[in-house]
Design a protein around this motif. Structure first.
Motif, short mmCIF file in Angstrom:
data_model
loop_
_atom_site.label_atom_id
_atom_site.label_comp_id
_atom_site.label_asym_id
_atom_site.label_seq_id
_atom_site.Cartn_x
_atom_site.Cartn_y
_atom_site.Cartn_z
N TYR A 55 0.82 -1.21 0.00
CA TYR A 55 0.00 0.00 0.00
C TYR A 55 0.86 1.27 0.00
CZ TYR A 55 -2.87 -3.70 2.12
OH TYR A 55 -3.51 -4.89 2.39
N ILE A 66 1.07 2.64 6.83
CA ILE A 66 0.24 2.82 5.64
C ILE A 66 -0.41 4.20 5.64
CG2 ILE A 66 -1.80 1.98 4.40
CD1 ILE A 66 -1.08 -0.82 5.55
N TYR A 69 -4.91 2.94 2.47
CA TYR A 69 -5.16 1.51 2.34
C TYR A 69 -5.62 1.09 0.95
CZ TYR A 69 -5.00 0.94 7.46
OH TYR A 69 -4.60 0.89 8.78
N TRP A 189 -11.24 -4.68 -0.70
CA TRP A 189 -10.14 -5.51 -1.19
C TRP A 189 -10.62 -6.91 -1.57
CZ3 TRP A 189 -5.76 -4.66 -3.34
CH2 TRP A 189 -5.06 -3.47 -3.07
#
Length: 556
Positions: A55, A66, A69, A189
């Motif tokens: 990421y 991160i 995301y 995701w």
């Protein structure tokens, strides 16, 4: 355990993207490089590929900080590259497991940038802020990377919690809005095509109730406060909520990194009726050679085999029929196993690496292979601390040598050679060309000097290589239900030279014997005359005589 879940029979291969394969000549591994190497992983026989974070990140902790995301770090590629990776992997019958880092973000994440603007900003409650106590930190909690776990912010005159780098502020999981933002991201995701999650320090999400009620609570000493904070009061409620909202809706693989867990804890997280995770990563066996002088992992001590056997046997027995084990020797945070638990000399490197693989892969659980493990990559020994990139290594050197002056530079370097995370992060060794075939530019981290001898090309051209031995082990796991479901029984647990155990089902047994020394051993383990050698790292069988680092598995 029935052995009917696909992830119980799978073997996982971990990729550290930055060090796997560079495709665009910048010295940094990337997603197109991974795509080009997927056929290699298919030929090895693994079923799942776990990617360390890809990421968007400022890379203070190599991607575990991160900043977005749902975006890809440009040096790794684009979202289109990731979708192509999913597509190619799925056509090859491979699954992709992503790293999920949701205990903390980067301080450059939009949420934290908003959070630090004012005390009444809506994002303030996404993180953990506290007033100073008598002009100092709220308590004495220590970062796992050294120093205080609190950082002062001038704008609002408060401290925020960071269990790792100060650029990794911890998220406030008490906030339901934050939790559901995370669940939405996970769902996004999964809808993109990811096949599961490895969850970074997942059992740190719920901070101890003492922290909520009394910010003055202190830990017992000034080492890392991570184990003190682990397994907090609401962690199971959070993970059950996550499972209900996200995980249970997909046929995926999940594993939680859980520092400080006991077997009883693991059953709560990954029990057959827990409705949380499918398995956990525990660290007990990776701490058998920790310092006896109070330096934690910074040590160059040789491990104690009896202690290792007791730990692994406890996890095999306590979880049997109740929860599922993960099996691993090394990863991106741990030194190379052949250098640590085997013998990385020219004479014994391959034979001892085969022994270690045999010992682990016949246990019950899902095995994880870290990139380069299948060709016997080793630790490195760079002469200067300036050559090391790992933040944990650099901070430890600064703290123990320069600030506290608790050890000499030479002694600390010997500990670094043994324990540094950079040991695992040197570029993958593909062949004997420039930079081991990893890149034709300057690599982000130096290649191990032994790449001319230790590389994939050499392994593939040698039918007795470690690569083909791993291939056989993986094939056996896919074709022998006994490896998945059999009961584990350790033999002669007090023996400090040989690790022997049985795997037992109703109609068959395996006897696994591993000599962890370079000395000849004489041991007798009961077996019928009809027993046959299923696999061994030597070409013949001398019965009760064990040669240096000999491993063999009898089937009867």
């Amino acid at each position: 355990m029935t052995g009917e879940q696909w992830w119980q029979q799978a073997v996982v291969y971990q990729i550290y993207p930055r060090s796997f394969q560079d495709s665009n000549h910048d010295g940094i591994g990337d997603i197109p490089g991974i795509i080009a190497r997927l056929p290699y992983l298919k030929s090895l026989g693994v079923q799942v590929i776990w990617l360390s974070p890809i990421y968007e990140s400022p890379n203070d902790d190599n991607g575990y900080d991160i900043s977005d995301y749902c975006r890809i770090l440009p040096e790794f590629g684009t979202m289109a590259d990731v979708q192509e990776m999913f597509s190619v992997a799925h056509r090859l019958g491979l699954k992709i497991m992503m790293d999920l880092v949701i205990n903390h973000t980067s301080d450059e994440h939009a949420w934290f940038k908003a959070s630090r603007q004012s005390k009444d900003n809506p994002y303030r409650q996404y993180y953990i802020w506290r007033d100073p106590v008598d002009g100092h930190e709220p308590n004495n909690w220590q970062s796992d990377f050294g120093g205080s776990a609190w950082a002062f912010d001038d704008t609002t005159q408060q401290y925020y919690l960071h269990l790792f780098s100060k650029k990794q502020p911890d998220l406030n999981w008490e906030n339901p809005t934050l939790r559901h933002e995370i669940y939405s991201m996970m769902t996004w995701w999964l809808n993109q095509g990811v096949d599961g999650f490895r969850m970074d320090v997942i059992n740190l999400l719920s901070k101890p109730v003492h922290f909520v009620d009394d910010p003055n609570v202190t830990t017992e000493n000034h080492s890392s406060s991570m184990n003190f904070i682990a397994n907090g009061p609401k962690i199971h409620a959070y993970l059950q909520e996550m499972n209900h909202e996200v995980l249970s809706k997909y046929d995926i693989i999940t594993v939680g990194e859980t520092p400080g867990v006991t077997t009883k804890d693991a059953i709560k997280y990954a029990g057959t009726t827990a409705n949380e995770l499918q398995m956990t990563f525990q660290f007990e066996h990776t701490e058998v050679d920790n310092s006896r002088e109070g330096f934690g992992k910074w040590s160059d001590e040789r491990f104690n085999l009896v202690m290792l056997k007791r730990i692994l046997s406890k996890w095999q027995n306590d979880l049997y029929g109740k929860a599922w084990n993960s099996l691993y020797w090394n990863n991106h945070d741990r030194p190379r196993v052949v250098s640590r638990f085997g013998n990385d000399s020219d004479q014994y490197r391959v034979i001892s690496a085969k022994m270690l693989a045999t010992t682990l892969h016949f246990m019950q659980g899902t095995p994880y292979i870290y990139q380069g493990e299948e060709i016997g990559m080793t630790n490195v020994k760079w002469p200067s601390i300036t050559q090391y990139k790992d933040i944990d290594t650099r901070n430890a050197y600064d703290d123990l040598v320069l600030k506290q002056k608790r050890m000499t530079p030479d002694k600390m370097m010997s500990y670094i050679y043994h324990s540094s995370r950079d040991n695992a992060r040197t570029p993958m060794q593909w062949d004997k060309t420039l930079n081991a075939g990893f890149t034709d530019d300057k690599p982000w981290l130096p290649v191990n000097n032994n790449y001319s001898e230790i590389n994939v090309s050499a392994a593939l051209s040698d039918k007795q290589s470690l690569f083909y031995y791993y291939q056989k082990l993986i094939h056996l796991r896919q074709t022998m239900p006994l490896i998945t479901t059999g009961k584990y029984v350790v033999l002669d647990i007090a023996d400090d030279s040989v690790y022997a155990y049985r795997r037992i089902s109703d109609d068959a047994q395996l006897l696994v014997i591993s000599n962890f020394t370079e000395k000849m051993q004489k041991h007798h383990y009961e077996r019928p005359d009809s027993a046959t050698v299923l696999i061994s790292n030597y070409d013949d069988d001398l019965g009760d005589t064990l040669r240096p680092y000999e491993a063999k598995v009898y089937l009867f």
